[in-house]
Scaffold this motif. Structure first.
Motif, short mmCIF file in Angstrom:
data_model
loop_
_atom_site.label_atom_id
_atom_site.label_comp_id
_atom_site.label_asym_id
_atom_site.label_seq_id
_atom_site.Cartn_x
_atom_site.Cartn_y
_atom_site.Cartn_z
N GLU A 57 42.17 37.94 40.19
CA GLU A 57 42.85 38.06 38.89
C GLU A 57 41.98 37.52 37.76
O GLU A 57 41.93 38.10 36.68
CB GLU A 57 44.18 37.33 38.94
N ARG A 58 41.29 36.42 38.01
CA ARG A 58 40.41 35.85 36.97
C ARG A 58 39.28 36.82 36.64
O ARG A 58 38.92 37.01 35.47
CB ARG A 58 39.83 34.52 37.44
N LEU A 59 38.69 37.41 37.67
CA LEU A 59 37.59 38.36 37.45
C LEU A 59 38.09 39.61 36.74
O LEU A 59 37.40 40.15 35.86
CB LEU A 59 36.92 38.72 38.77
N SER A 60 39.27 40.06 37.10
CA SER A 60 39.85 41.23 36.43
C SER A 60 40.09 40.93 34.96
O SER A 60 39.82 41.78 34.09
CB SER A 60 41.16 41.61 37.12
N ALA A 61 40.55 39.74 34.65
CA ALA A 61 40.79 39.35 33.26
C ALA A 61 39.49 39.31 32.46
O ALA A 61 39.50 39.50 31.24
CB ALA A 61 41.48 37.99 33.21
N LEU A 62 38.36 39.11 33.16
CA LEU A 62 37.06 39.11 32.49
C LEU A 62 36.51 40.53 32.30
O LEU A 62 35.47 40.72 31.70
CB LEU A 62 36.05 38.28 33.28
N GLY A 63 37.22 41.51 32.88
CA GLY A 63 36.83 42.89 32.68
C GLY A 63 36.01 43.51 33.80
O GLY A 63 35.48 44.61 33.64
N LEU A 64 35.90 42.85 34.94
CA LEU A 64 35.17 43.43 36.05
C LEU A 64 35.96 44.56 36.67
O LEU A 64 37.19 44.52 36.70
CB LEU A 64 34.87 42.37 37.11
N ASP A 66 37.18 47.02 39.85
CA ASP A 66 37.68 46.70 41.20
C ASP A 66 36.56 46.58 42.22
O ASP A 66 36.57 45.68 43.05
CB ASP A 66 38.69 47.76 41.67
N GLU A 67 35.60 47.47 42.16
CA GLU A 67 34.47 47.44 43.11
C GLU A 67 33.68 46.13 42.97
O GLU A 67 33.31 45.51 43.96
CB GLU A 67 33.56 48.64 42.88
N GLU A 68 33.43 45.71 41.74
CA GLU A 68 32.71 44.46 41.51
C GLU A 68 33.53 43.26 42.00
O GLU A 68 32.98 42.33 42.58
CB GLU A 68 32.41 44.29 40.01
N ILE A 69 34.82 43.31 41.76
CA ILE A 69 35.70 42.23 42.20
C ILE A 69 35.68 42.12 43.72
O ILE A 69 35.54 41.03 44.27
CB ILE A 69 37.13 42.43 41.68
N ARG A 70 35.76 43.25 44.40
CA ARG A 70 35.72 43.24 45.88
C ARG A 70 34.42 42.62 46.38
O ARG A 70 34.43 41.80 47.30
CB ARG A 70 35.88 44.66 46.44
N ARG A 71 33.31 43.01 45.78
CA ARG A 71 32.01 42.45 46.21
C ARG A 71 31.96 40.95 45.97
O ARG A 71 31.45 40.20 46.80
CB ARG A 71 30.87 43.15 45.49
N GLU A 72 32.47 40.52 44.84
CA GLU A 72 32.48 39.08 44.54
C GLU A 72 33.34 38.31 45.54
O GLU A 72 32.95 37.26 46.03
CB GLU A 72 32.99 38.83 43.12
N ILE A 73 34.51 38.85 45.85
CA ILE A 73 35.41 38.18 46.80
C ILE A 73 34.79 38.13 48.19
O ILE A 73 34.83 37.10 48.86
CB ILE A 73 36.80 38.87 46.83
N ILE A 74 34.18 39.23 48.62
CA ILE A 74 33.53 39.25 49.94
C ILE A 74 32.39 38.23 49.98
O ILE A 74 32.25 37.49 50.96
CB ILE A 74 33.05 40.66 50.29
N GLY A 75 31.60 38.17 48.94
CA GLY A 75 30.51 37.18 48.88
C GLY A 75 31.05 35.75 48.94
O GLY A 75 30.48 34.88 49.60
N PHE A 76 32.15 35.52 48.26
CA PHE A 76 32.79 34.20 48.27
C PHE A 76 33.29 33.88 49.67
O PHE A 76 33.10 32.77 50.17
CB PHE A 76 33.94 34.17 47.26
N GLN A 77 33.92 34.85 50.32
CA GLN A 77 34.43 34.64 51.67
C GLN A 77 33.30 34.28 52.63
O GLN A 77 33.44 33.38 53.46
CB GLN A 77 35.16 35.89 52.17
#
Length: 102
Positions: A57-64, A66-77
């Motif tokens: 949700e934070r990344l979405s609010a920054l304008g990323l 969905d694909e970028e958000i998924r990559r960021e979350i996977i990297g975080f995991q």
């Protein structure tokens, strides 16, 4: 991906929040790995899903996108899992001592 994110964020004017890659957020990685080490079962699943949703949700609010958000979350995991694994690795010095009988 990080390059694309950096390029998008560099063009923004002062006063705006810049996204920092989730996987590089050592404080969040350590906090989540400690909590996941503490809780188990359904509580761990609930905690993890809630944390990932908040980050998305934070990344979405920054304008990323969905694909970028998924990559960021996977990297975080991946980083959280690596941090958890490191907690249980015996230091090489300790392994050498026990192997040599010292």
């Amino acid at each position: 991906m990080a390059r694309n994110l950096d390029e998008r964020m560099m063009g923004r004017k002062g006063g705006e929040i810049l996204a920092f890659p989730l996987a590089a957020r050592a404080g969040d990685v350590n906090r989540c790995s400690r909590e996941l080490d503490r809780v188990h079962g359904d509580a761990a699943v609930h905690y993890w899903r809630t944390e990932c949703r908040k980050l998305a949700e934070r990344l979405s609010a920054l304008g990323l996108r969905d694909e970028e958000i998924r990559r960021e979350i996977i990297g975080f995991q991946v980083e959280v899992q690596a941090a958890m694994a490191r907690r249980y690795q015996q230091p090489a010095v300790g392994r050498n001592r026990s192997d040599s009988g010292a």
